[in-house]
Enzyme design. Sequence first.
Site, short mmCIF file in Angstrom:
data_model
loop_
_atom_site.label_atom_id
_atom_site.label_comp_id
_atom_site.label_asym_id
_atom_site.label_seq_id
_atom_site.Cartn_x
_atom_site.Cartn_y
_atom_site.Cartn_z
N ALA A 58 0.90 -1.30 -0.15
CA ALA A 58 -0.20 -0.05 -0.19
C ALA A 58 0.74 1.17 0.14
O ALA A 58 1.75 1.49 1.05
CB ALA A 58 -0.74 0.05 1.15
N ASP A 59 0.71 2.06 -0.88
CA ASP A 59 1.44 3.41 -0.92
C ASP A 59 0.12 4.49 -0.23
O ASP A 59 0.61 5.83 -0.39
CB ASP A 59 1.52 3.85 -2.55
CG ASP A 59 0.48 3.90 -3.59
OD1 ASP A 59 -0.15 2.83 -3.40
OD2 ASP A 59 0.06 4.94 -4.03
N HIS B 158 5.26 -1.57 -5.46
CA HIS B 158 5.82 -1.01 -4.22
C HIS B 158 6.54 -1.60 -3.31
O HIS B 158 6.65 -1.21 -2.25
CB HIS B 158 4.57 -0.14 -3.64
CG HIS B 158 3.59 0.49 -4.48
ND1 HIS B 158 4.16 1.49 -5.48
CD2 HIS B 158 2.32 0.56 -4.75
CE1 HIS B 158 3.03 2.03 -6.19
NE2 HIS B 158 1.84 1.61 -5.60
N GLU C 119 5.28 -0.59 -10.05
CA GLU C 119 6.04 0.81 -9.67
C GLU C 119 6.80 0.58 -8.44
O GLU C 119 6.38 -0.33 -7.61
CB GLU C 119 4.75 1.80 -9.15
CG GLU C 119 4.18 2.50 -10.36
CD GLU C 119 2.93 3.06 -9.96
OE1 GLU C 119 2.99 3.59 -8.57
OE2 GLU C 119 2.15 3.91 -10.60
N TYR D 172 7.19 4.17 -3.32
CA TYR D 172 7.16 5.72 -3.23
C TYR D 172 8.15 6.40 -2.17
O TYR D 172 8.55 7.58 -2.37
CB TYR D 172 5.79 6.34 -3.34
CG TYR D 172 4.96 6.16 -4.34
CD1 TYR D 172 5.21 5.27 -5.55
CD2 TYR D 172 3.72 6.46 -4.24
CE1 TYR D 172 4.28 4.99 -6.68
CE2 TYR D 172 2.84 6.30 -5.42
CZ TYR D 172 3.17 5.81 -6.63
OH TYR D 172 2.41 5.27 -7.59
#
Length: 449
Positions: free
Chosen positions: A286-287, A319, A340, A343
């Site tokens: 989870a971002d 992530h 991705e 972050y």
Amino acid sequence: MRRINVDGKFSLMDYCSAGPQFASGGYIADSRFIGTDAVVNGSQQQYMIRNSEIPGWSNGVWNQVFSGVKGAPATSFAATGPDGKPANPYTTLPTTPVSREKPYLYLDAAGEYQVFVPGVKTNSSGVSWGNGPESGGKTLPLSGFFIAHPGDKLTDINTALSAGRGVLFTPGVYDMDQTLLVNKPGTVLLSLGLANLTAQGGAVPLKVGDVSGVSIAGLTIDAGSINSPVLLQIGNPGGAGGSASDPVALHDVFFRIGGPGVGKATTSLIVNSNNTVLDHIWAWWADHGQDVGWTVNTADHGVIVNGDDVTATGLFVEHYQKEQLIWNGERGQVVLFQNEIPYDAPTQADWQHNGILGYAAYKVNDAATTHQGWGLGSYIFINSGADIHATHAFEGPVRSGVKLNSLLTLQLNYGLGVTDHVVNLTGPATIPPAGQKDGSTVISLKQFP
């Protein structure tokens, strides 16, 4: 979307409510679109469409992959169009190497519920139902299933599994303080409404033994606040499970590490069995959400594949704090990978190892002699305020049997976050052109090595 017949115009983005809207990617399989108008891809950044039929495709953004799709555009990834600008980022495979469609619930002519389990196909294209009922599968009566509801005793579900019954999960959240064990070949775990299995007390929610023909479809598996070593394990470590003629198959299986609350798991999915089919997997650290942070919801890896001859069609892994995907098995095949990197690494020192900045998003074991991937994208976006680099997005041995096709690295916010190379030390960095201050920088590589 699966097993859908669309007659008319069709758009994959919303432009009715407030003009063209952002869209982030998706998956279509075993579907037919009828008409003269192309499917409007619009703002979909990446998209996977498999074993379907389309009248055309309107455009591309970063990474569009077609596998066994009749009417698909030709490959044009990293090519230049007639106007001198980059062509649409299409990667097209005329057939899907290995596939198995998702099981489904239906009513037969007598009004009785049945579950159909499709068979495995190799080098296939088009929809499975184009010439009438699909052949090569098996029909299971609903009486052979345990109908599960949130709050049911897990011991009762395990008793049903040990007796060779399948499980039909009705919608809701299932608290998993022990492991569901699947040790009978051909077992089907089918969810209605993306039922959620949430780990409790560090438990492993689901394990499959060294058996063939198991189907797991439509489940979301959440980590709990106490670390689980893995959320789903297919096959025993070092085992010899798996069958080419009747493989284990996962369809629309999603993982979350945090989001609804604190979540911790070392790895989301481990595949030990040979010949496993991974058909649309989304593994997410989870971002955003509740109680999210670098030291709060912790997870090393999204997916680790140890089995040989494993095929993934639509693998979305995002992530995680170390390598997102590690592929140790031989003769692996991946058709579309989207990633991705994390972050919010606080500093570069928090995200590096063995002299390498960051971690590879997609790592093929150095000992592998054969591996193929098509349409592989990794994006970097940093919102922690730190200047973070990744030495490379992809990592693998340089040998003729290892082929990575249509690779993509992308910088989503300028000034913070740079992928220095596409694969190993090949390919330039995602650094914006001089004077360009916003937007995104895309670096593509047609093939490696």
